[in-house]
Design a protein around this motif. Structure first.
Motif, PDB file in Angstrom:
ATOM      1  N   PHE A 441       1.535  -3.507   1.096  1.00 47.28           N
ATOM      2  CA  PHE A 441       1.344  -3.903   2.484  1.00 47.28           C
ATOM      3  C   PHE A 441       1.194  -5.413   2.609  1.00 47.28           C
ATOM      4  N   THR A 442       1.603  -5.941   3.745  1.00 51.02           N
ATOM      5  CA  THR A 442       1.398  -7.362   4.022  1.00 51.02           C
ATOM      6  C   THR A 442      -0.079  -7.654   4.250  1.00 51.02           C
ATOM      7  N   GLU A 443      -0.761  -6.797   5.001  1.00 50.90           N
ATOM      8  CA  GLU A 443      -2.141  -7.072   5.399  1.00 50.90           C
ATOM      9  C   GLU A 443      -3.178  -6.451   4.467  1.00 50.90           C
ATOM     10  N   LEU A 444      -2.759  -5.610   3.542  1.00 53.79           N
ATOM     11  CA  LEU A 444      -3.691  -4.962   2.613  1.00 53.79           C
ATOM     12  C   LEU A 444      -3.321  -5.304   1.171  1.00 53.79           C
ATOM     13  N   LYS A 445      -4.333  -5.464   0.331  1.00 54.03           N
ATOM     14  CA  LYS A 445      -4.082  -5.553  -1.104  1.00 54.03           C
ATOM     15  C   LYS A 445      -4.129  -4.154  -1.701  1.00 54.03           C
ATOM     16  N   GLY A 520     -11.119   2.859   4.648  1.00 57.21           N
ATOM     17  CA  GLY A 520     -11.868   3.819   5.451  1.00 57.21           C
ATOM     18  C   GLY A 520     -12.453   4.989   4.702  1.00 57.21           C
ATOM     19  N   GLY A 521     -11.655   5.618   3.866  1.00 55.89           N
ATOM     20  CA  GLY A 521     -12.072   6.886   3.280  1.00 55.89           C
ATOM     21  C   GLY A 521     -13.240   6.780   2.327  1.00 55.89           C
ATOM     22  N   ASP A 629     -15.588  -2.289  -5.023  1.00 54.80           N
ATOM     23  CA  ASP A 629     -16.968  -2.721  -4.856  1.00 54.80           C
ATOM     24  C   ASP A 629     -17.415  -2.453  -3.422  1.00 54.80           C
ATOM     25  N   ALA A 630     -18.706  -2.645  -3.162  1.00 53.85           N
ATOM     26  CA  ALA A 630     -19.244  -2.394  -1.821  1.00 53.85           C
ATOM     27  C   ALA A 630     -19.127  -3.659  -0.983  1.00 53.85           C
ATOM     28  N   MET A 631     -17.885  -4.075  -0.752  1.00 51.62           N
ATOM     29  CA  MET A 631     -17.576  -5.256   0.030  1.00 51.62           C
ATOM     30  C   MET A 631     -16.609  -4.850   1.134  1.00 51.62           C
ATOM     31  N   SER A 632     -16.636  -5.586   2.235  1.00 54.24           N
ATOM     32  CA  SER A 632     -15.752  -5.229   3.357  1.00 54.24           C
ATOM     33  C   SER A 632     -14.286  -5.258   2.959  1.00 54.24           C
ATOM     34  N   ARG A 633     -13.905  -6.215   2.122  1.00 54.80           N
ATOM     35  CA  ARG A 633     -12.506  -6.299   1.704  1.00 54.80           C
ATOM     36  C   ARG A 633     -12.090  -5.025   0.968  1.00 54.80           C
ATOM     37  N   ASN A 634     -12.978  -4.480   0.108  1.00 55.90           N
ATOM     38  CA  ASN A 634     -12.642  -3.273  -0.639  1.00 55.90           C
ATOM     39  C   ASN A 634     -12.647  -2.028   0.231  1.00 55.90           C
ATOM     40  N   ASP A 636     -12.336  -1.863   3.640  1.00 54.57           N
ATOM     41  CA  ASP A 636     -11.568  -1.886   4.885  1.00 54.57           C
ATOM     42  C   ASP A 636     -10.202  -2.548   4.792  1.00 54.57           C
ATOM     43  N   ARG A 637      -9.973  -3.414   3.777  1.00 51.48           N
ATOM     44  CA  ARG A 637      -8.721  -4.161   3.760  1.00 51.48           C
ATOM     45  C   ARG A 637      -8.005  -4.078   2.422  1.00 51.48           C
ATOM     46  N   ARG A 638      -8.335  -3.078   1.648  1.00 50.90           N
ATOM     47  CA  ARG A 638      -7.643  -2.866   0.386  1.00 50.90           C
ATOM     48  C   ARG A 638      -7.337  -1.384   0.205  1.00 50.90           C
ATOM     49  N   VAL A 639      -6.290  -1.124  -0.537  1.00 51.85           N
ATOM     50  CA  VAL A 639      -6.010   0.245  -0.958  1.00 51.85           C
ATOM     51  C   VAL A 639      -6.802   0.460  -2.250  1.00 51.85           C
ATOM     52  N   GLU A 640      -7.821   1.285  -2.158  1.00 54.37           N
ATOM     53  CA  GLU A 640      -8.718   1.569  -3.273  1.00 54.37           C
ATOM     54  C   GLU A 640      -8.828   3.080  -3.445  1.00 54.37           C
ATOM     55  N   VAL A 641      -9.339   3.487  -4.590  1.00 49.31           N
ATOM     56  CA  VAL A 641      -9.479   4.922  -4.842  1.00 49.31           C
ATOM     57  C   VAL A 641     -10.846   5.196  -5.459  1.00 49.31           C
ATOM     58  N   MET A 642     -11.453   6.327  -5.057  1.00 50.52           N
ATOM     59  CA  MET A 642     -12.697   6.795  -5.663  1.00 50.52           C
ATOM     60  C   MET A 642     -12.454   8.217  -6.160  1.00 50.52           C
TER      61      MET A 642
END
Length: 741
Positions: A441-445, A520-521, A629-634, A636-642
């Motif tokens: 994504f352009t807006e997401l890492k 979000g998730g 991590d528990a940061m807004s970037r992680n 709300d603005r990144r594709v992350e997985v738990m």
């Protein structure tokens, strides 16, 4: 250590509205917390229990960290001020107020770094390693140095006059240079000349001989400047170094990310100057010229009587003196895979497996992909790539897979800071080999660390997954402590496929079976899990939360943990770096305990554990590993997985071995106090005056992991851990292996 992140005002978003005064009481400023972290790193250079060259390495790391903090965080705050952005930080400070506090601490930190270097130079000299000044060289060494300057340095450097016909030259970020004030004959006006040290030149030159004598290249240029300026009289000189704004902002309308980043990397090299460092003896007129040309805020001009660019000291740490380094350590290759004749797929199919880096070899990750590349039954491979390093066996495996006719998809994240150029190069190589390269994504890492391999087997297609808390980087995997989780669980495989479909085709994942995915998730899932512990505590049932992170700055997550603390949930946190949460504050967070581990290896894995009705640790606990991590970037603005950890043995390892050992560690731990200050923890003696402190890294180096030990090692061959009292020393678990509080 990890680079800081760009200024992020979204970490001010709050679930609990507060006044500015309340914000200062509830939260710690992110920037000041990071500086506190770097002071802990620097403290390891002063740790007399460490070998001398390792102490020098920590000094180099601290200096490198501070450089990146300046180029990103300080530059970002200055940019906010320039643009008139007056967003308040999590603790209520404006950008200007933050910069004032930061600058004072940066100056103090740099002074402490110079004192540490002074101490280490004396101690190393006593051990036969001299970081020398030119006047410390004997006649033979001086003759060699002059010859080296003539043959190896003179061809590399270019003197540049500074006058109306020769404009002031560009100095790249982290560029090191010298400026000379010269006079020739009866010429009335002084002449200014600049010499920039090429980035590819060695910063420290080793003088031949049995004794290790190192001399900085700028010292040689100064000493033999007469050979560079024949016929001139040298009236004065000075050494300087400049740091520039190095963050790249991605424009949402960018049509071609590769082309955009190629251009942005060039712009970054020419970013505005943020910090100018000068040596104390710099010629006054030369200094005035530098101050004028770089146009740096006066508060960010640092003069030192020590050495500039301490990050380069790591070159001296390579001196072959094993007596001055940590004892060598070779990571273990999991016995369970060896029992399957090295067949990763057979071992994973039998039972889930977690590899604990660097104590267990990153070769397992490479072998997993290499075997997939050469296995005729493997149909497709999908892979995320955030950082892969210079010589990447992961890239080589993906190239080979594509050449062998597999369907290979690689999600290459171009926005990995300071790795953008390398990732563009890898993407080009992958595309040439026939890999389908996606830039996300352009807006997401895309920060999630996931491999997905589909294999044709007798009973149909089977999906094998790797989920990591760290990058696919073979060098980092020898230094960073991370978890690599391998599984053939069908639900996790289906969710991983949905994750890739989201990144490659914008198909938002719905009805996930096991994974939580950001944006979000992960936040929603963690809130639900914390709420369950709050409900249990209020009902008088066992409750508790254990969490291991690199950073926590998101106000909403902090407020949710404060809410849990107020309800009586005991929360133990291992947060290596930035912590905007305040721990142990009466009426706010008295049930939250926070500590930071700084040691031989860099703690990087992220783990969440929830009691789920029984005191931690227990097999009933809900356990998750994550890339976030528990940061807004992680969040709300990144594709992350738990990822939930269900398998019994892996669950025991992540919770009862990795997480518990981190909680029990004392030897490398710093405790966060309510006033926001950290204090190095001391051994807990209790009734035993000879009790030793516990070092989790030493424990991991000495013992095999639970899921990787194989049948050859009996269950009781791995010392189990348990809590003794509140924060006591570890002891072996009883034979049944059940973790007990």
């Amino acid at each position: 250590m990890n680079a800081p992140d760009p200024v992020d005002s979204s970490d001010t978003a709050s679930a609990t509205p507060v006044t500015l005064e309340e914000a200062a009481e509830r939260y710690t400023n992110r920037e000041l917390s990071w500086l506190s972290f770097n002071r802990r790193v620097l403290a390891e250079s002063e740790n007399e229990a460490y070998p001398l060259l390792e102490r020098l390495r920590f000094l180099s790391i601290s200096a490198s960290n501070l450089d990146e903090f300046t180029m990103v965080r300080i530059a970002g705050l200055e940019g906010q001020m320039t643009r008139g952005i007056d967003t308040h930080a999590i603790d209520g400070r404006t950008p200007r107020q933050q910069l004032t506090a930061i600058r004072d601490q940066v100056l103090t930190l740099e002074e402490r770094q110079q004192r540490s270097l002074q101490t280490l130079r004396a101690l190393l000299a006593a051990e036969g390693i001299l970081i020398a000044e030119t006047d410390q060289l004997d006649d033979e060494q001086m003759a060699w140095a002059e010859g080296y300057f003539t043959t190896d340095i003179l061809p590399l450097i270019t003197p540049q006059a500074i006058d109306p016909s020769h404009p002031f030259p560009f100095v790249q970020t982290m560029g090191l240079g010298l400026i000379f004030r010269l006079k020739r004959g009866k010429r009335k006006a002084d002449l200014m000349e600049m010499v920039l040290i090429p980035s590819g030149a060695p910063r420290f030159v080793r003088v031949p001989g049995d004794k290790a004598v190192y001399i900085a290249i700028e010292k040689l240029v100064t000493r033999f400047a007469g050979l560079l300026f024949p016929g001139f009289k040298i009236l004065g000189d000075g050494v300087f170094r400049v740091l520039r704004d190095s963050d790249i902002e991605v424009e949402e309308e960018a049509e071609d990310l590769v082309r955009y980043f190629r251009t942005a990397i060039q712009r970054r090299r020419r970013g505005r100057a943020v910090l100018l460092e000068l040596d104390e003896e710099c010629d006054e007129k030369a200094e005035a010229l530098l101050r004028e040309q770089f146009d740096v805020d006066a508060a960010m001009i640092v003069k030192t009587d020590g050495m500039l660019g301490l990050r380069n000291l790591d070159a001296i740490c390579d001196e072959p003196r094993p007596d001055l380094k940590f004892p060598p350590f070779s990571p273990r290759y999991p016995e369970r895979i060896l029992e399957h004749d090295g067949d990763c797929f057979s071992a994973i199919r039998e039972k889930d497996l977690v590899i604990h880096h660097p104590f267990e070899s990153f070769d397992v990750v490479v072998d997993f992909l290499a075997q997939a590349a050469n296995d005729p039954n493997v149909v497709s491979i999908k892979q995320t790539l955030y950082r892969a390093g210079d010589q990447s066996p992961v890239i080589a495996a993906l190239v080979e897979a594509a050449q062998n006719g597999k369907a290979v998809t690689a999600v290459v994240e171009l926005k990995a800071r300071f790795d953008e150029e390398r990732n563009i190069r890898w993407a080009s190589e992958l595309e040439r080999a026939g890999v389908q390269v996606i830039y996300g994504f352009t807006e997401l890492k895309t920060h999630a660390k996931v491999s997905l391999v589909v294999r044709r087997e007798e009973d149909g297609y089977r999906t094998y997954c790797h989920f990591g808390t760290g990058n696919y980087h073979p060098v980092n995997a020898k230094i960073y402590t991370d978890l690599s989780y391998f599984t053939a669980d069908p639900a996790l495989g289906r969710d991983a496929a949905r994750l890739f479909n989201f990144v490659t085709g914008y198909i938002e994942p719905e009805r996930l079976e096991a994974l939580a995915i950001s944006p979000g998730g992960i936040r929603e899932k963690l809130y639900d899990l914390i709420d369950a512990e709050i409900e249990a505590a209020r009902a008088g049932r066992p409750s508790g939360i254990w969490v291991k992170l690199n950073a926590i700055t998101n106000r909403g997550m902090i407020d949710k943990l404060y809410e849990a603390s107020a309800a009586g949930v005991e929360i133990r946190m291992v947060v290596r770096g930035i912590c905007s949460l305040k721990a142990g504050v009466p009426g706010l967070s008295e049930n939250i305990h926070v500590k930071s581990i700084i040691g031989r290896f860099l703690e990087h894995g992220r783990i969440w554990a929830f009691a789920n009705g029984k005191a931690l640790p227990s097999r009933q606990a809900k356990v998750y590993i994550t890339s976030a991590d528990a940061m807004s970037r992680n969040l709300d603005r990144r594709v992350e997985v738990m990822v939930p950890i269900i398998n019994k043995t892996v669950h025991d390892q992540v919770l009862g071995q990795v997480m518990l050992a981190n909680i029990l560690d004392i030897d490398q731990s710093w405790e966060l106090h309510p006033d926001g200050q950290y204090e190095r923890m001391q051994p807990v003696s209790g009734d035993d005056e000879d009790a030793e402190s516990f070092n989790c890294h030493r424990y991991f180096m000495s013992n095999p992991s639970l899921s990787g030990r194989g049948q050859a090692l009996e269950a009781d061959a791995v010392p189990r851990l348990r809590l003794s009292g509140c924060m006591g020393n570890p002891t072996d678990l009883p034979a049944d292996g059940e973790a007990r509080s």
